[in-house]
Write a protein that holds these residues in place. Structure first.
Motif, short mmCIF file in Angstrom:
data_model
loop_
_atom_site.label_atom_id
_atom_site.label_comp_id
_atom_site.label_asym_id
_atom_site.label_seq_id
_atom_site.Cartn_x
_atom_site.Cartn_y
_atom_site.Cartn_z
N LEU A 192 16.70 13.84 4.46
CA LEU A 192 16.27 13.84 3.07
C LEU A 192 17.16 12.86 2.33
CD1 LEU A 192 14.64 14.99 0.68
CD2 LEU A 192 16.40 16.77 0.48
N VAL A 207 21.36 20.02 -4.83
CA VAL A 207 20.56 19.77 -3.63
C VAL A 207 21.39 20.05 -2.38
CG1 VAL A 207 19.26 18.03 -2.33
CG2 VAL A 207 19.15 18.04 -4.83
N ALA A 215 22.98 21.61 8.81
CA ALA A 215 22.65 20.34 8.17
C ALA A 215 23.92 19.62 7.75
CB ALA A 215 21.75 20.58 6.96
N LEU A 219 20.54 22.85 0.39
CA LEU A 219 20.39 22.46 1.80
C LEU A 219 21.25 23.33 2.69
CD1 LEU A 219 19.30 20.56 4.00
CD2 LEU A 219 21.24 19.05 3.51
N ARG A 220 22.50 23.56 2.31
CA ARG A 220 23.40 24.40 3.11
C ARG A 220 22.87 25.84 3.20
NH1 ARG A 220 26.78 22.72 6.68
NH2 ARG A 220 28.16 24.43 6.23
N LEU A 261 13.19 20.01 0.58
CA LEU A 261 13.94 20.72 1.61
C LEU A 261 13.42 22.14 1.81
CD1 LEU A 261 16.41 22.87 0.61
CD2 LEU A 261 17.35 20.74 -0.18
N ARG A 306 19.74 25.52 5.66
CA ARG A 306 20.04 25.15 7.05
C ARG A 306 21.54 24.92 7.20
NH1 ARG A 306 16.90 20.67 10.77
NH2 ARG A 306 18.35 20.82 12.51
N ALA A 365 21.11 14.78 5.15
CA ALA A 365 20.74 14.45 3.77
C ALA A 365 21.74 13.46 3.21
CB ALA A 365 20.71 15.71 2.91
N ALA A 392 25.35 16.66 5.16
CA ALA A 392 25.00 15.91 3.94
C ALA A 392 26.15 15.01 3.52
CB ALA A 392 24.67 16.88 2.81
N ALA A 405 13.51 21.95 5.91
CA ALA A 405 14.94 21.66 5.78
C ALA A 405 15.35 20.62 6.82
CB ALA A 405 15.76 22.92 5.95
#
Length: 190
Positions: free
Chosen positions: A22, A80, A91, A84-85, A58, A88, A66, A93, A62
């Motif tokens: 993302l 964001v 993930a 995200l965390r 997301l 997922r 990112a 970022a 997800a």
């Protein structure tokens, strides 16, 4: 009763096989340029131009990775990263910004970002940050911050710690409020 720590556990390795990404930035030309460069390097990129659009993307799916701009037209990119965390845990970022300061970098990492890069960052820098192991140290910068930039970073840090209260920040820095306002209105020195 267990207490939660402020720091989320970091994944030991980058998600394997999943190359979904993302990319959230309100600078459309930069967004398109970075998106193309990342797609050429094998990522399946979804783009968004704001916080609400990024969170909606997301929630739909997800991504494993990112890249999020800190300051967006409709809010803070850290929202964001935090979403995200939550969606997922594995993930990874990276936060990008043209207005870098130490306080926001620390906040970004606390909320789950694995790195914080100053704009303009190219695709290779972004990928290197995303793929770096947690215990791996990044290379030292070719052009470290100038003394003026270090001073500006310190002022920004105190400003953030004072909840963006100009009068309180000026008092703590023993600086006239109007002088501080002029400094805050300018872009960061190089």
């Amino acid at each position: 009763m267990q207490t939660e720590t402020a720091f989320a556990p970091r994944p030991a390795m980058a998600p394997t096989g999943d190359m979904s990404m993302l990319l959230v930035d309100d600078d459309r030309p930069f967004l398109q340029r970075l998106s193309r460069a990342l797609e050429q390097r094998g990522f399946a990129v979804t783009t968004a131009e704001g916080v609400s659009e990024g969170i909606a993307a997301l929630k739909a799916s997800a991504p494993a990775y990112a890249v999020v701009d800190m300051r967006l037209g409709d809010g803070n990119g850290l929202d964001v990263v935090q979403a995200l965390r939550s969606a997922r845990e594995d993930a990874r970022a990276v936060v990008l910004t043209g207005y870098g300061n130490i306080a926001t970098a620390v906040t970004a990492v606390k909320l789950g970002a694995i790195d914080y890069l100053a704009k303009p960052a190219d695709a290779d820098e972004v990928i290197a940050a995303l793929m770096r192991e947690p215990d791996e140290r990044p290379e030292p910068p070719e052009n470290p911050m100038s003394a003026d930039r270090v001073r500006w970073e310190h002022i920004q840090r105190i400003y953030e710690l004072c909840d963006r209260n100009v009068s309180e920040t000026a008092r703590r820095l023993s600086m006239h409020r109007r002088t501080l306002q002029r400094i805050l209105a300018k872009r960061a020195p190089r």
